[in-house]
Design a protein around this motif. Sequence first.
Motif, mmCIF file in Angstrom:
data_model
loop_
_atom_site.group_PDB
_atom_site.id
_atom_site.type_symbol
_atom_site.label_atom_id
_atom_site.label_comp_id
_atom_site.label_asym_id
_atom_site.label_seq_id
_atom_site.Cartn_x
_atom_site.Cartn_y
_atom_site.Cartn_z
ATOM 1 N N GLY A 145 0.996 -1.070 -0.165
ATOM 2 C CA GLY A 145 -0.020 -0.169 -0.146
ATOM 3 C C GLY A 145 0.894 1.243 0.027
ATOM 4 O O GLY A 145 2.061 1.217 -0.109
ATOM 5 N N ASP A 179 1.808 4.955 1.476
ATOM 6 C CA ASP A 179 1.786 6.073 2.749
ATOM 7 C C ASP A 179 1.222 7.303 2.016
ATOM 8 O O ASP A 179 0.686 8.258 2.743
ATOM 9 C CB ASP A 179 2.723 6.023 3.412
ATOM 10 C CG ASP A 179 2.959 4.855 4.149
ATOM 11 O OD1 ASP A 179 2.247 4.331 4.726
ATOM 12 O OD2 ASP A 179 4.056 4.142 3.969
ATOM 13 N N ARG A 226 -2.683 3.423 2.689
ATOM 14 C CA ARG A 226 -2.472 2.554 3.944
ATOM 15 C C ARG A 226 -3.237 3.423 5.125
ATOM 16 O O ARG A 226 -3.431 4.736 4.839
ATOM 17 C CB ARG A 226 -0.879 2.522 4.216
ATOM 18 C CG ARG A 226 -0.264 1.638 2.891
ATOM 19 C CD ARG A 226 1.314 1.438 3.657
ATOM 20 N NE ARG A 226 1.504 0.672 4.346
ATOM 21 C CZ ARG A 226 2.642 0.252 5.184
ATOM 22 N NH1 ARG A 226 3.825 0.907 5.243
ATOM 23 N NH2 ARG A 226 2.716 -1.088 5.812
ATOM 24 N N LYS A 251 -9.560 4.174 5.758
ATOM 25 C CA LYS A 251 -7.931 4.284 6.044
ATOM 26 C C LYS A 251 -7.521 5.507 6.690
ATOM 27 O O LYS A 251 -6.316 5.744 6.777
ATOM 28 C CB LYS A 251 -7.383 4.346 4.757
ATOM 29 C CG LYS A 251 -7.544 2.777 3.907
ATOM 30 C CD LYS A 251 -7.321 1.563 4.648
ATOM 31 C CE LYS A 251 -7.631 0.260 3.889
ATOM 32 N NZ LYS A 251 -7.009 0.247 2.555
#
Lengths: 348, 348
Positions: free
Chosen positions: B228, B230, B249, B280
């Motif tokens: 994922g 950031d 993320r 998220k």
Amino acid sequence: MGEAVGEIVHNKQIIFKGYIDGTPKETDMELKLGSTIKLEAPKGSSLILVKNLYLSCDPYMRGRMRNFHGSYIPPFVPGSVIEGLGVSKVLDSDDPNFKPGDIVSGLTGWEEYSLIHKNDHLRKVESDSIPLSYYTGLLGMPGFTAYAGFFEVCGPKKGDYVFVSAASGAVGQLVGQFAKLNGCYVVGSAGSGQKVDLLKNKLGFDDAFNYKEEADLDAVLKRVFPQGIDIYFDNVGGSMLEAVLLNMRIHGRIGVCGMVSQHSLSDPKGTRNLFHLVIKRVRMQGFLQRDYLHLYPKFLEDVSGLYKQGKITYLEDMDQGLENGPSAFVGLFSGKNVGKKVICVAHE
Amino acid sequence: MGEAVGEIVHNKQIIFKGYIDGTPKETDMELKLGSTIKLEAPKGSSLILVKNLYLSCDPYMRGRMRNFHGSYIPPFVPGSVIEGLGVSKVLDSDDPNFKPGDIVSGLTGWEEYSLIHKNDHLRKVESDSIPLSYYTGLLGMPGFTAYAGFFEVCGPKKGDYVFVSAASGAVGQLVGQFAKLNGCYVVGSAGSGQKVDLLKNKLGFDDAFNYKEEADLDAVLKRVFPQGIDIYFDNVGGSMLEAVLLNMRIHGRIGVCGMVSQHSLSDPKGTRNLFHLVIKRVRMQGFLQRDYLHLYPKFLEDVSGLYKQGKITYLEDMDQGLENGPSAFVGLFSGKNVGKKVICVAHE
């Protein structure tokens, strides 16, 4: 009612039938009458056995009806009892932190009696002058969502222009009151004339409108916020968010709490006007109350204090009887509830 | 070239013809050969008269071709010379802060000589070993956008997974290099095999892909970021943003720098998957470098230092001659440029 520990009793349950698309229907759930349960927390199990008093109907539960494992909480298990937040009374306990007679709030089942496995998420409710059912709302997850979302995510300043959608709901009604207590100007949107009236005359909002009666959301926002919006507390997403983006002020903040208008993760329509995030340098932030749990004790102290002083009011919409759970839950998605929706399963 | 102060000379200009919809075309601008200018800053005017050396082609200029006054910078004036950032040499000055021979960067006109009114936004360029044209890119607005956007808006931490779109462009190429210098893992997207090669082999990106060759952007992001994302530094918006939202993320950050894919403010398509901001807990923030100008001196020191130490490289794509301005600008929107697009109007 005098249930005896060790007794085997009937246990009405609401069962989740299977994964769905779109808006929930009552037939997605089923009342099951045939189950029994032994009123006992088995020795060595660390479990607790509770009698459920109040069950909370919350929009986030819709997400658990989808077969999608990438979210913050796993899907419901088809054929099993629905899990949800509630207030319960401990009947038997194999966990030294709880004893019979304790009132607890946290995850439980949509049934009369539950054997609770996730004790570490349970909170003990200290009895005082606040109605127990409010621990599913004002002093529960919705209240804490409003508190963390407004103060920590939206970063309010005195004089800010604040807009709240789904403003008479479990979360929105508190966001508006927190904003007023902090010197903001607050407008709410809701889906009926009754709710608009409550927002203006009972909850202290400066203004409110019925979005169902407005053909042009951009125009109504320009009317109620001629100066623009500093903070948008978003409970609905969709076309309201699109209109808000056109009306944000420079350095505005959008706290994204929920998007109840978006029933499907794939959201076929999409949200326009995102480029206004750049033009106005807006911060748009999704959040969950669970990331702010270190603030829960302060929240509880602050908000129960405000309530006891009469500085905050809370609208609750309670249905009687577990068997009314499915219709209560489904009603959330057409705005049938006026205030926080709760099911009373049993009185203490 | 020895221009004499007070002399009247021909002054080639690029004129903005009128407001447009959609993608800019060369015919939206016009080369005007008939103008003249007196090479003089009139006494008492506080103006300065410059010879333009390098003119910057930047996507934000598209926004000024629209008759929309709600943005952070007003529209161009139809029939007038195009305004843009550039590097110029002072020929005459009625402003005591500038003297003949000074090199300045800031807003000027798309013409050979300009009488500059907005002196307070001009910066004096200290001559050193860095090419003057880099003050439209590496050390100018795009470079500072990358610096402020990445460090202040995206809040990078060592080990973060960083994705940059339009990654070989004026801003993106620096975001990727800043990320690498800060211990992040960086992947870029671009629109040609040549650009992908430059990202991987010249600019030090860990990976890169040609979005035009990928039918399924979600799948390619899952391939290059199995863990994922950031940080997403968004230069394009649209379907890439939709795919990124599916791959963020928890507590990820999206810095919205531009949305070059969205030529129309009304953006008929809309962006799906915004609910993933909540799932998220992602912060999505639009920004403009102008809000961070207090950091400009530190940026100049940091980035010119990194460049001189060979720790940063910069790709520039220069066209010779003012008459090539319209094609250079228009090429930005089909990705013709490889690196920062500059027009050389005259050598010092």
